[in-house]
Scaffold this motif. Sequence first.
Motif, PDB file in Angstrom:
ATOM      1  N   UNK A 182      -3.203  14.523  -4.881  1.00 18.09           N
ATOM      2  CA  UNK A 182      -1.999  13.849  -5.362  1.00 18.09           C
ATOM      3  C   UNK A 182      -1.655  12.634  -4.500  1.00 18.09           C
ATOM      4  N   UNK A 183      -1.827  12.763  -3.189  1.00 14.49           N
ATOM      5  CA  UNK A 183      -1.510  11.655  -2.285  1.00 14.49           C
ATOM      6  C   UNK A 183      -2.378  10.442  -2.566  1.00 14.49           C
ATOM      7  N   UNK A 184      -3.684  10.657  -2.747  1.00 11.09           N
ATOM      8  CA  UNK A 184      -4.596   9.540  -3.005  1.00 11.09           C
ATOM      9  C   UNK A 184      -4.326   8.907  -4.371  1.00 11.09           C
ATOM     10  N   UNK A 185      -4.040   9.719  -5.384  1.00  9.10           N
ATOM     11  CA  UNK A 185      -3.770   9.176  -6.724  1.00  9.10           C
ATOM     12  C   UNK A 185      -2.522   8.301  -6.698  1.00  9.10           C
ATOM     13  N   UNK A 186      -1.480   8.763  -5.994  1.00  8.55           N
ATOM     14  CA  UNK A 186      -0.243   7.965  -5.896  1.00  8.55           C
ATOM     15  C   UNK A 186      -0.519   6.647  -5.187  1.00  8.55           C
ATOM     16  N   UNK A 187      -1.250   6.685  -4.087  1.00  8.98           N
ATOM     17  CA  UNK A 187      -1.558   5.459  -3.346  1.00  8.98           C
ATOM     18  C   UNK A 187      -2.350   4.472  -4.192  1.00  8.98           C
ATOM     19  N   UNK A 188      -3.368   4.971  -4.888  1.00 13.89           N
ATOM     20  CA  UNK A 188      -4.205   4.090  -5.692  1.00 13.89           C
ATOM     21  C   UNK A 188      -3.429   3.526  -6.890  1.00 13.89           C
ATOM     22  N   UNK A 189      -2.547   4.334  -7.487  1.00 14.97           N
ATOM     23  CA  UNK A 189      -1.772   3.861  -8.631  1.00 14.97           C
ATOM     24  C   UNK A 189      -0.798   2.763  -8.219  1.00 14.97           C
ATOM     25  N   UNK A 190      -0.069   2.979  -7.139  1.00 10.67           N
ATOM     26  CA  UNK A 190       0.878   1.959  -6.666  1.00 10.67           C
ATOM     27  C   UNK A 190       0.142   0.701  -6.223  1.00 10.67           C
ATOM     28  N   UNK A 191      -1.003   0.875  -5.568  1.00 11.17           N
ATOM     29  CA  UNK A 191      -1.813  -0.285  -5.163  1.00 11.17           C
ATOM     30  C   UNK A 191      -2.271  -1.065  -6.382  1.00 11.17           C
ATOM     31  N   UNK A 192      -2.649  -0.348  -7.435  1.00 12.95           N
ATOM     32  CA  UNK A 192      -3.074  -1.000  -8.678  1.00 12.95           C
ATOM     33  C   UNK A 192      -1.936  -1.810  -9.292  1.00 12.95           C
ATOM     34  N   UNK A 193      -0.732  -1.241  -9.328  1.00  7.88           N
ATOM     35  CA  UNK A 193       0.423  -1.945  -9.898  1.00  7.88           C
ATOM     36  C   UNK A 193       0.783  -3.172  -9.063  1.00  7.88           C
ATOM     37  N   UNK A 198       3.160  -6.411 -10.123  1.00 11.14           N
ATOM     38  CA  UNK A 198       4.465  -5.735 -10.166  1.00 11.14           C
ATOM     39  C   UNK A 198       4.941  -5.484  -8.739  1.00 11.14           C
ATOM     40  N   UNK A 199       6.157  -5.943  -8.424  1.00  8.90           N
ATOM     41  CA  UNK A 199       6.702  -5.715  -7.088  1.00  8.90           C
ATOM     42  C   UNK A 199       7.585  -4.467  -7.075  1.00  8.90           C
ATOM     43  N   UNK A 200       7.901  -3.984  -5.888  1.00  8.85           N
ATOM     44  CA  UNK A 200       8.658  -2.736  -5.747  1.00  8.85           C
ATOM     45  C   UNK A 200      10.051  -2.835  -6.346  1.00  8.85           C
ATOM     46  N   UNK A 201      10.695  -3.986  -6.214  1.00  5.29           N
ATOM     47  CA  UNK A 201      12.044  -4.133  -6.768  1.00  5.29           C
ATOM     48  C   UNK A 201      12.034  -3.989  -8.288  1.00  5.29           C
ATOM     49  N   UNK A 202      11.070  -4.631  -8.923  1.00  6.50           N
ATOM     50  CA  UNK A 202      10.973  -4.495 -10.383  1.00  6.50           C
ATOM     51  C   UNK A 202      10.693  -3.044 -10.775  1.00  6.50           C
ATOM     52  N   UNK A 203       9.770  -2.388 -10.065  1.00  6.99           N
ATOM     53  CA  UNK A 203       9.410  -1.011 -10.407  1.00  6.99           C
ATOM     54  C   UNK A 203      10.598  -0.068 -10.223  1.00  6.99           C
ATOM     55  N   UNK A 232       9.929   7.866  -5.037  1.00  2.55           N
ATOM     56  CA  UNK A 232       9.872   6.432  -4.735  1.00  2.55           C
ATOM     57  C   UNK A 232      10.610   5.592  -5.767  1.00  2.55           C
ATOM     58  N   UNK A 233      10.515   5.991  -7.029  1.00  2.00           N
ATOM     59  CA  UNK A 233      11.109   5.222  -8.131  1.00  2.00           C
ATOM     60  C   UNK A 233      11.955   6.178  -8.982  1.00  2.00           C
ATOM     61  N   UNK A 234      13.242   6.295  -8.688  1.00  2.48           N
ATOM     62  CA  UNK A 234      14.083   7.374  -9.257  1.00  2.48           C
ATOM     63  C   UNK A 234      14.306   7.307 -10.757  1.00  2.48           C
ATOM     64  N   UNK A 235      14.035   6.181 -11.408  1.00  2.00           N
ATOM     65  CA  UNK A 235      14.274   6.095 -12.852  1.00  2.00           C
ATOM     66  C   UNK A 235      13.211   6.826 -13.675  1.00  2.00           C
ATOM     67  N   UNK A 236      12.108   7.190 -13.046  1.00  6.98           N
ATOM     68  CA  UNK A 236      10.961   7.716 -13.795  1.00  6.98           C
ATOM     69  C   UNK A 236      11.318   9.021 -14.507  1.00  6.98           C
TER      70      UNK A 236
END
Length: 618
Positions: A182-193, A198-203, A232-236
């Motif tokens: 799960x840790x690696x998938x989250x890192x790779x997904x955020x890195x991809x975005x 896509x910046x963190x503020x927009x996300x 990390x992104x509470x709207x999800x």
Amino acid sequence: MAKEWTNCQIDSGDNPKKITRLAILRNKIKKHSSSKAHTTAFNVATEKETNSLIKNFEDTENKINKSTHLVFRTAYYIAKYNRPFDDHIKLIELQKLNGLKVGNTLHSRLSSTNIIDHISSMMKRKIVSNILETEAKLSVLIDESTTISTLSGMVVYIRAAISCEDPIFIFLDLVELSNQTAENIVQQLIKCLHHAGFNDQYLRENWVSFVSDGASVLLGKRNGVAKRLKDLYPLIFSWHCLNHRLELAVHDSIKDIGALNHFKSFIDSLYVLYNASPKNQNELRNVCNELDILFLKLGRVLDVRWVASSWRAINAVWKTFPALCNHFCNAANDSTKDSKTRNKYLGLKKRLASPEFVSDLGLMCDCLQELSILSNQLQERTTTLIQGQKHIQRTIRIIESFKVTPGEHMSEVSKLKEVMVFKNIQLSTNTKLITINPKQFISSITNNLKHRLLENSNEETIIQDLLIMDISIWPENTNIRHGENEMKRICKRFLLNEQNAINGLRQLTEDNTLLPKKVMPEVYNLCKTFPISTAECERGFSLMNNICTKLRARLTIVNIANLMFININGPPLDNWNPEYYVKTWLVHHRTAEDSRTKPNQPNKHKVQEEKISLWKIL
């Protein structure tokens, strides 16, 4: 040029008469006008007025750009239609033979790879810039798979509105995974975005949904990918794909009903019998031709494939039933086969041509047909959460009605008890068969559908609030403030403009003929942004398998992602304009007409000398 003009000594002489002095001056001017110097100066001034230098430069640039445009269109064709990179130079040679000028360079396989990578990057930049400018809400869908070259990859799709139109699915990237934690998938997904733009503020302000299959590493409550992303992104709003839930509901019923396993194993044995033997398949095809029956290939049922595949397999058995019985009968009486094989076919015929099996077959046909329709509806790109709930509830009511009113196939089977003939095949009772209890099976299917697809406390509140957008379920004489509490919760949960949403809802209350898209576009697009299924990811994997075949197994994940991006998101070849991509390319790269590069030499094919005489006459 006259010396008087070069030395600036032009005068009218000493003659006292003015007429004579003017005549002298005119004579000198006439001599100058016929000189080469004046003619050259006049021509230069004329050419300056016609801007011939600029036009010549533009013509040269157009010639260079035209060649580069042709090369770019060729590379785009390679990506759009899943052609190998090696076809690039062959297509360039073909265009040369057709009389087109395609320059001296950018003809190699490596050039094609670089151009496709550039086009993909620029397209992605345009798409992300549009989403950021319009501040559209964003949903992310992911799924994992392995390529034919045993590389583990994660496909990433997004769903968002482009230019404030209805949201659509967009392939974003194919990410290579070193491990599937799960840790690696989250890192790779955020890195991809982030890499996409896509910046963190927009996300944090616009990432509203995360959809995946039901793997525990993705949707685990304590340490899953969805849980980590929510921190990390509470709207999800995390969502489990409805198509995967449907499959889980069907497999739950298999566990509940033991007789289903016997039915499944028999259908699987038919699949193995014909799929593993071309000879058996040809024999069945010949029997179908003799009986004037459409030959259909048999498949597995209730396996890892989605339920629509199971319906096709069961339907094939239903339609080819006479041909199967005749083939088994012929094989059982074939003296060229050994006794073991003949007994095997005899046993298959006894089971197939029994009222017990035909009854189970009719029940499965009716139920799987409805489940297949539901599965296809949930896979549609335009289906929303509200529509998905309606489809599920309708399917449950239809299947429950089979207890009272049998379906089309079950009605046909119910007439067999008197005549014991089905599709001109005489049936004989087989008491050894364990049959499916229809009411028990139907109750199991409907209960599991309700449990898997409708009952979920984590999602129920949001879905119930979103149902306020369904005008068809509003009560008569609706209060002007109907649904305001639900709308406020939606706006607060997903950071929407509450005042505009409430005003739009009140307008709909007064006049339900208005379009929600016009009076409350933010909430409307939010509802459309939520995907209900990861079917789009499965389509992406199907394309990936078409691209990365056994002959192209050495393709890297990056190149596969570029090819998929253009194939899925790019416009048709005749609608694609390469001008923007050529201009951005020329900032750091050379043109196709660059004379500093050594001209590319076409591959010399080995000449078959023995065929030269044949080619001469052809």
